[in-house]
Design an enzyme around this catalytic site. Structure first.
Site, PDB file in Angstrom:
ATOM      1  CB  CYS A 162      -0.958   0.028   1.183  1.00  5.42           C
ATOM      2  SG  CYS A 162      -2.164   1.375   1.045  1.00  5.42           S
ATOM      3  CB  CYS A 338      -4.133   3.582  -2.960  1.00  8.86           C
ATOM      4  SG  CYS A 338      -3.242   4.219  -1.521  1.00  8.86           S
TER       5      CYS A 338
END
Length: 405
Positions: A162, A338
Site C-alpha cells: 500500500c 488506494c
C-alpha cells in the site's frame, strides 16, 4: 511423512484464503491444503485507521479457523522450502507435501533490520509504525500526546505494501493536530526515498494541496538509514550523497519490505527475490503448475487488498484451466485501489492498473476527496473483505481475458 493434495496454497492470509474460496466455489471436491502458521487473521487495511483512533485492533482480528473455506485442510506450519522440480514443498516439521498445482500467497516481510537501531526502539521513544500491527495503537497514543515539536514520516524505496499508507499516516495525524489547534506548533516532514509524492500523476495535485494545507515539508530522495530512539535522532541518506541528521519528537517509520526468505532462496524467485509470475496470467513462466498472487508476486501492481480481490478469481480460473488441459482464459490488468485518507472524513479513492492507467469504479471524478469514499473505507470495504472476498463471492467482479486475446 508425505501427503498429496491436488492444490497446495502456501500462505493463509488474505490472498491464500481468497483464492481457496474462489477455487472451492468453482470445484467443491478439490483437495486443497493451506499452509499458514498464524491463528489470528488481521484486516491489514484497517491499521492506518487504528493509528488515527477510528478503529480498534480487535475490530481487525478474526480467528483464522473461522475464515477458511469448508473442506480445506489447514496445516499450522511454515513453508521451509519449495521443490517445484518435484511438485512438492517442505514444511518446518520436515513433512513433505506433494501437489498437482501450487499457489504461493506468502505476502511480504518488513525488513526492520535494514534500518540501524530501529528494532531496538520501535514502540518506544516516540518511534512507531502502522505497518507493525501491534504498534498501530501506539501511533494513536503518540499522535494524541504530541502538542508541539517535530513529527517525521518516512517512506522507503519501492515496492512496499500500500504505497499510499506512509503519507496517509501523515495526513490523518495532521488532521487531528489541526482540529486540536496545535498543528502550527508542530513541524511536519515527509521523507520519501522516491522522487515523487505518489506514483500515479493524476492524484499528485490534490495530495500536494493537502500537504500545503497542513504545512508539511516534503523531502524527496531521502532514505531513513539509522535511528537513535533514546536521543530522538534519525539519519537519512541523501541522493546527492551524505546523510542528513534530524531530531524528532514523533517518528512514523515505514520499513523497507521484501519477499519472505523462503521465496527469495527458491528457484521460483526472480532476480529481485519476488515470486516470478506472468503479470497478466499470474502463472509462473517456468513452472506451469505454479501460480502466485498478493504481495509476494512479482507483478508490478500496487500491493493492496483490492488487488487481491481481482487476482484471486484470475488465479482460480487459470489454475482450473491448467488442471483440465485447457488454455488459460483469465487475465489481470494490474488493478489496485488506494483509498488515500487525506483527512478524517474524506478520501481520495485512487484506482489504477498497470502503467498508472486509471480504472475508476464510479462515474465520479476520482481526483476529488469525498465523504462517500470515507464511508466506503471505514464501513463498506471491511464488509466486502469479510463477507465477499474471503468467501469467494465474485458475482460483482468483471471477467477479463488475458491480454492479446
Amino acid at each position: 511423512m508425505t501427503r498429496k493434495y491436488q492444490v497446495v496454497i502456501a500462505g493463509g492470509g488474505a490472498a491464500g484464503i481468497a483464492v481457496a474460496a474462489s477455487l472451492k466455489q468453482r470445484q467443491a471436491d478439490l483437495r486443497i491444503a493451506i499452509v499458514e502458521p498464524r491463528q489470528t487473521h488481521i484486516y491489514q487495511p484497517g491499521q492506518t485507521l487504528v493509528g488515527r483512533g477510528v478503529m480498534t485492533l480487535p475490530q481487525l482480528q478474526r480467528p483464522t479457523a473461522k475464515l477458511l473455506p469448508k473442506g480445506v485442510d489447514w496445516l499450522e506450519h511454515r513453508i521451509a522450502a519449495f521443490e517445484p522440480e518435484h511438485n512438492a514443498v517442505r514444511l518446518d516439521n520436515q513433512e513433505r507435501l506433494e501437489y498437482d498445482q501450487l499457489v504461493v500467497a506468502l505476502g511480504l516481510e518488513l525488513n526492520i533490520e535494514a534500518i540501524e537501531g530501529l528494532a531496538e526502539t520501535l514502540g518506544q521513544n516516540g518511534v512507531t509504525s502502522n505497518y507493525v500491527t501491534e504498534l498501530a495503537e501506539y501511533t494513536w497514543q503518540q499522535v494524541q500526546r504530541l502538542g508541539s515539536g517535530k513529527a517525521i514520516f518516512t517512506q522507503p524505496p519501492m515496492p512496499i505494501k500500500c504505497a499510499g499508507a506512509p503519507q496517509k499516516a501523515m495526513y490523518l495525524s495532521c488532521d487531528y493536530w489541526k482540529k486540536q489547534g496545535c498543528l502550527n506548533d508542530i513541524r511536519v516532514e515527509f521523507h520519501n526515498a522516491g522522487a515523487v509524492l505518489f506514483g500515479v500523476a493524476d492524484f499528485v495535485p490534490v495530495l500536494e494541496s493537502y500537504v500545503r494545507d497542513y504545512g508539511a515539508r516534503l523531502m524527496f530522495s531521502s532514505t531513513l538509514v539509522r535511528v537513535d530512539g533514546p536521543n530522538h535522532k534519525a539519519w537519512f541518506a541523501q541522493s546527492e550523497g551524505g546523510e542528513l541528521e534530524v531530531e524528532f519528537d514523533l517518528l512514523h517509520v515505514t520499513p523497507p519490505q521484501r519477499a519472505p526468505q523462503v521465496v527469495r532462496d527458491s528457484v521460483l524467485a526472480n532476480e529481485a527475490g519476488w515470486l516470478e509470475v506472468n503479470q497478466n496470467t499470474l502463472q509462473h513462466p517456468r513452472f506451469a503448475n505454479v501460480f502466485a498472487l498478493g504481495d509476494v508476486a512479482s507483478a508490478p501492481n500496487a500491493k493492496t487488498a483490492a488487488a487481491i480481490r481481482k487476482q484471486a478469481p484470475v488465479v482460480a480460473r487459470n489454475l482450473l484451466a491448467v488442471r483440465q488441459g485447457q488454455a488459460i482464459n483469465s487475465g489481470y490488468s494490474g488493478y489496485g485501489a488506494c483509498p488515500l485518507t487525506v483527512e478524517a472524513g474524506k478520501v481520495v479513492l485512487a484506482e489504477f492498473g498497470y502503467g498508472g492507467v486509471l480504472q475508476p469504479s464510479f462515474p465520479l471524478n476520482p481526483r476529488r476527496p469525498r465523504r462517500f469514499y470515507w464511508w466506503m473505507k471505514t464501513t463498506l470495504f471491511p464488509w466486502v473483505y469479510w463477507n465477499l472476498m474471503l468467501k469467494g463471492r465474485e458475482w460483482w467482479l468483471k471477467h477479463e481475458r488475458p491480454s492479446g486475446d
